[in-house]
Write a protein that holds these residues in place. Structure first.
Motif, PDB file in Angstrom:
ATOM      1  N   GLY A 170       0.793  -1.220   0.000  1.00 13.13           N
ATOM      2  CA  GLY A 170       0.000   0.000   0.000  1.00 13.13           C
ATOM      3  C   GLY A 170       0.826   1.270   0.000  1.00 13.13           C
ATOM      4  N   THR A 171       2.073   1.200  -0.476  1.00 15.92           N
ATOM      5  CA  THR A 171       2.941   2.375  -0.498  1.00 15.92           C
ATOM      6  C   THR A 171       2.377   3.430  -1.442  1.00 15.92           C
ATOM      7  OG1 THR A 171       4.850   0.940  -0.095  1.00 15.92           O
ATOM      8  CG2 THR A 171       5.291   3.176  -0.870  1.00 15.92           C
ATOM      9  N   ALA A 172       2.354   4.652  -0.968  1.00 17.01           N
ATOM     10  CA  ALA A 172       1.769   5.747  -1.748  1.00 17.01           C
ATOM     11  C   ALA A 172       2.676   6.158  -2.900  1.00 17.01           C
ATOM     12  CB  ALA A 172       1.501   6.940  -0.840  1.00 17.01           C
ATOM     13  N   VAL A 173       2.070   6.831  -3.886  1.00 21.17           N
ATOM     14  CA  VAL A 173       2.805   7.464  -4.979  1.00 21.17           C
ATOM     15  C   VAL A 173       2.473   8.947  -4.968  1.00 21.17           C
ATOM     16  CG1 VAL A 173       2.876   5.373  -6.371  1.00 21.17           C
ATOM     17  CG2 VAL A 173       0.959   6.963  -6.632  1.00 21.17           C
ATOM     18  N   LEU A 174       3.198   9.701  -5.782  1.00 16.77           N
ATOM     19  CA  LEU A 174       3.007  11.141  -5.769  1.00 16.77           C
ATOM     20  C   LEU A 174       1.733  11.556  -6.509  1.00 16.77           C
ATOM     21  CD1 LEU A 174       6.655  12.337  -6.470  1.00 16.77           C
ATOM     22  CD2 LEU A 174       5.418  12.483  -4.297  1.00 16.77           C
ATOM     23  N   ALA A 175       1.166  12.648  -6.064  1.00 13.42           N
ATOM     24  CA  ALA A 175       0.039  13.253  -6.774  1.00 13.42           C
ATOM     25  C   ALA A 175       0.487  13.637  -8.179  1.00 13.42           C
ATOM     26  CB  ALA A 175      -0.451  14.483  -6.006  1.00 13.42           C
ATOM     27  N   ARG A 176      -0.460  13.680  -9.104  1.00 11.65           N
ATOM     28  CA  ARG A 176      -0.109  13.902 -10.504  1.00 11.65           C
ATOM     29  C   ARG A 176       0.702  15.180 -10.714  1.00 11.65           C
ATOM     30  NH1 ARG A 176      -2.136  10.266 -13.767  1.00 11.65           N
ATOM     31  NH2 ARG A 176      -3.941   9.022 -13.111  1.00 11.65           N
ATOM     32  N   GLU A 177       0.390  16.225  -9.982  1.00 13.78           N
ATOM     33  CA  GLU A 177       1.104  17.488 -10.182  1.00 13.78           C
ATOM     34  C   GLU A 177       2.545  17.429  -9.675  1.00 13.78           C
ATOM     35  OE1 GLU A 177      -1.516  17.921  -6.458  1.00 13.78           O
ATOM     36  OE2 GLU A 177      -1.648  17.035  -8.473  1.00 13.78           O
ATOM     37  N   ASP A 178       2.860  16.436  -8.839  1.00 14.94           N
ATOM     38  CA  ASP A 178       4.207  16.296  -8.291  1.00 14.94           C
ATOM     39  C   ASP A 178       4.958  15.098  -8.873  1.00 14.94           C
ATOM     40  OD1 ASP A 178       3.965  18.471  -6.540  1.00 14.94           O
ATOM     41  OD2 ASP A 178       3.015  17.244  -4.992  1.00 14.94           O
ATOM     42  N   ASP A 179       4.333  14.339  -9.762  1.00 16.55           N
ATOM     43  CA  ASP A 179       4.882  13.052 -10.174  1.00 16.55           C
ATOM     44  C   ASP A 179       6.108  13.204 -11.069  1.00 16.55           C
ATOM     45  OD1 ASP A 179       4.968  10.321 -10.105  1.00 16.55           O
ATOM     46  OD2 ASP A 179       3.033   9.999 -11.088  1.00 16.55           O
ATOM     47  N   VAL A 180       6.849  12.118 -11.188  1.00 19.95           N
ATOM     48  CA  VAL A 180       8.088  12.096 -11.972  1.00 19.95           C
ATOM     49  C   VAL A 180       8.019  10.985 -13.013  1.00 19.95           C
ATOM     50  CG1 VAL A 180       9.501  13.026 -10.107  1.00 19.95           C
ATOM     51  CG2 VAL A 180       9.225  10.545 -10.305  1.00 19.95           C
ATOM     52  N   TYR A 181       8.734  11.192 -14.130  1.00 20.06           N
ATOM     53  CA  TYR A 181       8.855  10.136 -15.120  1.00 20.06           C
ATOM     54  C   TYR A 181       9.882   9.113 -14.636  1.00 20.06           C
ATOM     55  CZ  TYR A 181       6.065  12.456 -18.685  1.00 20.06           C
ATOM     56  OH  TYR A 181       5.039  13.017 -19.392  1.00 20.06           O
ATOM     57  N   THR A 182       9.581   7.853 -14.920  1.00 23.56           N
ATOM     58  CA  THR A 182      10.481   6.773 -14.528  1.00 23.56           C
ATOM     59  C   THR A 182      10.700   5.851 -15.719  1.00 23.56           C
ATOM     60  OG1 THR A 182      10.829   5.013 -12.883  1.00 23.56           O
ATOM     61  CG2 THR A 182       8.581   5.325 -13.685  1.00 23.56           C
ATOM     62  N   ASN A 183      11.784   5.098 -15.703  1.00 21.74           N
ATOM     63  CA  ASN A 183      12.168   4.258 -16.835  1.00 21.74           C
ATOM     64  C   ASN A 183      12.359   2.818 -16.368  1.00 21.74           C
ATOM     65  OD1 ASN A 183      12.936   6.600 -18.906  1.00 21.74           O
ATOM     66  ND2 ASN A 183      13.784   7.132 -16.922  1.00 21.74           N
ATOM     67  N   HIS A 184      12.209   1.874 -17.312  1.00 18.80           N
ATOM     68  CA  HIS A 184      12.185   0.466 -16.925  1.00 18.80           C
ATOM     69  C   HIS A 184      12.836  -0.414 -17.985  1.00 18.80           C
ATOM     70  CE1 HIS A 184       9.151   1.604 -13.880  1.00 18.80           C
ATOM     71  NE2 HIS A 184       8.713   2.404 -14.821  1.00 18.80           N
ATOM     72  N   ILE A 185      13.221  -1.626 -17.568  1.00 13.63           N
ATOM     73  CA  ILE A 185      13.687  -2.660 -18.482  1.00 13.63           C
ATOM     74  C   ILE A 185      13.354  -4.011 -17.862  1.00 13.63           C
ATOM     75  CG2 ILE A 185      16.017  -2.705 -17.490  1.00 13.63           C
ATOM     76  CD1 ILE A 185      15.261  -3.226 -21.215  1.00 13.63           C
ATOM     77  N   HIS A 186      12.815  -4.923 -18.665  1.00 15.39           N
ATOM     78  CA  HIS A 186      12.563  -6.273 -18.177  1.00 15.39           C
ATOM     79  C   HIS A 186      13.894  -6.993 -18.003  1.00 15.39           C
ATOM     80  CE1 HIS A 186      11.133 -10.423 -18.012  1.00 15.39           C
ATOM     81  NE2 HIS A 186       9.915  -9.950 -17.784  1.00 15.39           N
ATOM     82  N   ALA A 187      14.019  -7.800 -16.955  1.00 11.41           N
ATOM     83  CA  ALA A 187      15.281  -8.463 -16.660  1.00 11.41           C
ATOM     84  C   ALA A 187      15.751  -9.348 -17.807  1.00 11.41           C
ATOM     85  CB  ALA A 187      15.146  -9.281 -15.373  1.00 11.41           C
ATOM     86  N   ASP A 188      14.828  -9.994 -18.514  1.00  7.05           N
ATOM     87  CA  ASP A 188      15.236 -10.831 -19.646  1.00  7.05           C
ATOM     88  C   ASP A 188      15.797  -9.986 -20.785  1.00  7.05           C
ATOM     89  OD1 ASP A 188      14.515 -13.141 -18.348  1.00  7.05           O
ATOM     90  OD2 ASP A 188      12.581 -13.351 -19.369  1.00  7.05           O
ATOM     91  N   ASP A 189      15.182  -8.834 -21.051  1.00  6.13           N
ATOM     92  CA  ASP A 189      15.707  -7.942 -22.089  1.00  6.13           C
ATOM     93  C   ASP A 189      17.062  -7.366 -21.677  1.00  6.13           C
ATOM     94  OD1 ASP A 189      13.915  -8.119 -24.212  1.00  6.13           O
ATOM     95  OD2 ASP A 189      12.549  -6.652 -23.340  1.00  6.13           O
ATOM     96  N   LEU A 190      17.236  -7.106 -20.391  1.00  2.00           N
ATOM     97  CA  LEU A 190      18.537  -6.603 -19.940  1.00  2.00           C
ATOM     98  C   LEU A 190      19.623  -7.654 -20.137  1.00  2.00           C
ATOM     99  CD1 LEU A 190      20.378  -4.559 -18.646  1.00  2.00           C
ATOM    100  CD2 LEU A 190      19.550  -5.277 -16.403  1.00  2.00           C
ATOM    101  N   ALA A 191      19.312  -8.902 -19.830  1.00  3.80           N
ATOM    102  CA  ALA A 191      20.294  -9.967 -20.048  1.00  3.80           C
ATOM    103  C   ALA A 191      20.657 -10.056 -21.528  1.00  3.80           C
ATOM    104  CB  ALA A 191      19.740 -11.296 -19.551  1.00  3.80           C
ATOM    105  N   ARG A 192      19.666  -9.936 -22.405  1.00  4.21           N
ATOM    106  CA  ARG A 192      19.924  -9.983 -23.842  1.00  4.21           C
ATOM    107  C   ARG A 192      20.735  -8.768 -24.291  1.00  4.21           C
ATOM    108  NH1 ARG A 192      15.368  -9.211 -26.414  1.00  4.21           N
ATOM    109  NH2 ARG A 192      15.989 -10.229 -28.342  1.00  4.21           N
ATOM    110  N   ALA A 193      20.506  -7.615 -23.664  1.00  5.84           N
ATOM    111  CA  ALA A 193      21.291  -6.419 -23.985  1.00  5.84           C
ATOM    112  C   ALA A 193      22.751  -6.616 -23.586  1.00  5.84           C
ATOM    113  CB  ALA A 193      20.703  -5.204 -23.283  1.00  5.84           C
ATOM    114  N   CYS A 194      22.978  -7.257 -22.447  1.00  2.00           N
ATOM    115  CA  CYS A 194      24.352  -7.522 -22.010  1.00  2.00           C
ATOM    116  C   CYS A 194      25.092  -8.390 -23.026  1.00  2.00           C
ATOM    117  CB  CYS A 194      24.349  -8.213 -20.643  1.00  2.00           C
ATOM    118  SG  CYS A 194      23.825  -7.179 -19.256  1.00  2.00           S
ATOM    119  N   VAL A 195      24.423  -9.425 -23.515  1.00  2.00           N
ATOM    120  CA  VAL A 195      25.050 -10.321 -24.488  1.00  2.00           C
ATOM    121  C   VAL A 195      25.281  -9.597 -25.819  1.00  2.00           C
ATOM    122  CG1 VAL A 195      24.800 -12.485 -25.759  1.00  2.00           C
ATOM    123  CG2 VAL A 195      24.052 -12.343 -23.375  1.00  2.00           C
ATOM    124  N   ALA A 196      24.289  -8.831 -26.257  1.00  2.00           N
ATOM    125  CA  ALA A 196      24.455  -8.084 -27.506  1.00  2.00           C
ATOM    126  C   ALA A 196      25.619  -7.109 -27.407  1.00  2.00           C
ATOM    127  CB  ALA A 196      23.162  -7.341 -27.839  1.00  2.00           C
TER     128      ALA A 196
END
Length: 302
Positions: free
Chosen positions: A188-214
């Protein structure tokens, strides 16, 4: 992902890859590089040796915090995948320093891929940018990564090794410990209100492993790449999406002022940095086709 053959200087033998920091992502790399590579895995825990051996790696016992235990690393591998985190304190990364000193003594390493963090940029105010943006670390945690990156690129220039730095955002997967938003939603951890929110970035662990090999095969010399998917969501919208997909209540929204009084300093540090990463180098230079190009697809399928 079809990759060309790796041709070390000492041809006519199977090349050797050393994985340093063989945690979740490193374990996902193992099946991607076998049987083309002979794989060594550095671990400070002898108890992990049977697990690593069963997965096809040759365990090496050594501790980045004890450089004397790394003496024989230098002449063992043609390529290195460095996924070990820095220490928890300070602005420098003595672990990377110890590793590079050991590798330099052998003079064998031709390629080195390092898993850094997108946190090296600090707060960008939600800007969308590529890897040419200057680093501006806002925490000591990020400063340690900037230090490690500088050491690695200097190592590449000095030795001729081809160094690729992957700047990695938030890693997630359904079977990754602490890496699925479900756990935070259940708390139940809260997140920021829309006016205060931040952009965040992501990568799936399987895609990251494939990126490492590439990157081991196609990474350009002394090159930085964003190992990020195509998603451009604020943190609150990300957790709303995850909640809907998991059948859980959406998290409460609170103002930044309330968050500063109720959430941990570590969580607040992530909620104080907003950026959107351009991943064209990842897709164009490494020719990586993401299996999970958005978190929506990743959360639904994996």
């Amino acid at each position: 992902m079809s990759l060309p053959a790796f041709t070390p200087l000492a041809a006519a033998r199977r090349p050797t890859l050393l994985i340093v920091g063989c945690g979740d992502v490193g374990l996902r790399v193992l099946p991607l590089v076998q049987p083309a590579w002979r794989v060594l895995a550095l671990t400070s825990s002898p108890a992990r040796a049977p697990e690593l051996r069963a997965l096809g790696a040759i365990p090496l016992i050594g501790n980045l915090d004890e450089p004397v235990t790394l003496g024989r690393l230098g002449g063992l591998a043609d390529a290195v995948l460095h996924l070990a985190p820095p220490p928890l304190q300070g602005r420098r990364d003595p672990r990377t320093q110890a590793l590079l000193r050991a590798l330099a003594r052998g003079g064998r390493v031709q390629r080195l891929v390092y898993g850094s963090t997108s946190g090296v940029y600090g707060d960008a105010g939600g800007a969308f940018f590529d890897e040419t943006r200057a680093v501006a670390p806002g925490t000591e945690r990020a400063q340690r990564r900037v230090d490690a990156e500088a050491q690695l690129r200097w190592f590449g220039r000095r030795t001729g090794a081809r160094v690729t730095v992957l700047r990695i955002p938030g890693i997630y997967a359904s079977n990754r410990l602490g890496g699925h938003p479900r756990e935070r939603l259940q708390r139940g951890t809260a997140v920021l209100a829309r006016e205060d929110d931040v952009y965040t970035n992501h990568i799936h662990a399987d895609d990251l492993a494939r990126a490492c090999v590439a990157a081991l095969y196609r990474g350009r010399p002394q090159r930085v790449l964003h190992a990020s998917d195509d998603t451009q969501l604020t943190m609150g919208d990300y957790f709303d999406l995850a909640a809907d997909l998991c059948g859980l209540p959406r998290p409460p929204r609170i103002t930044r002022a309330v968050a500063a009084q109720t959430l941990s300093p570590m969580l607040m540090s992530f909620m104080s940095e907003s950026r959107r990463l351009d991943n064209r180098r990842l897709k164009d230079e490494l020719r990586l086709k993401l299996r999970y190009p958005t978190v929506g697809e990743g959360l639904r399928r994996g």
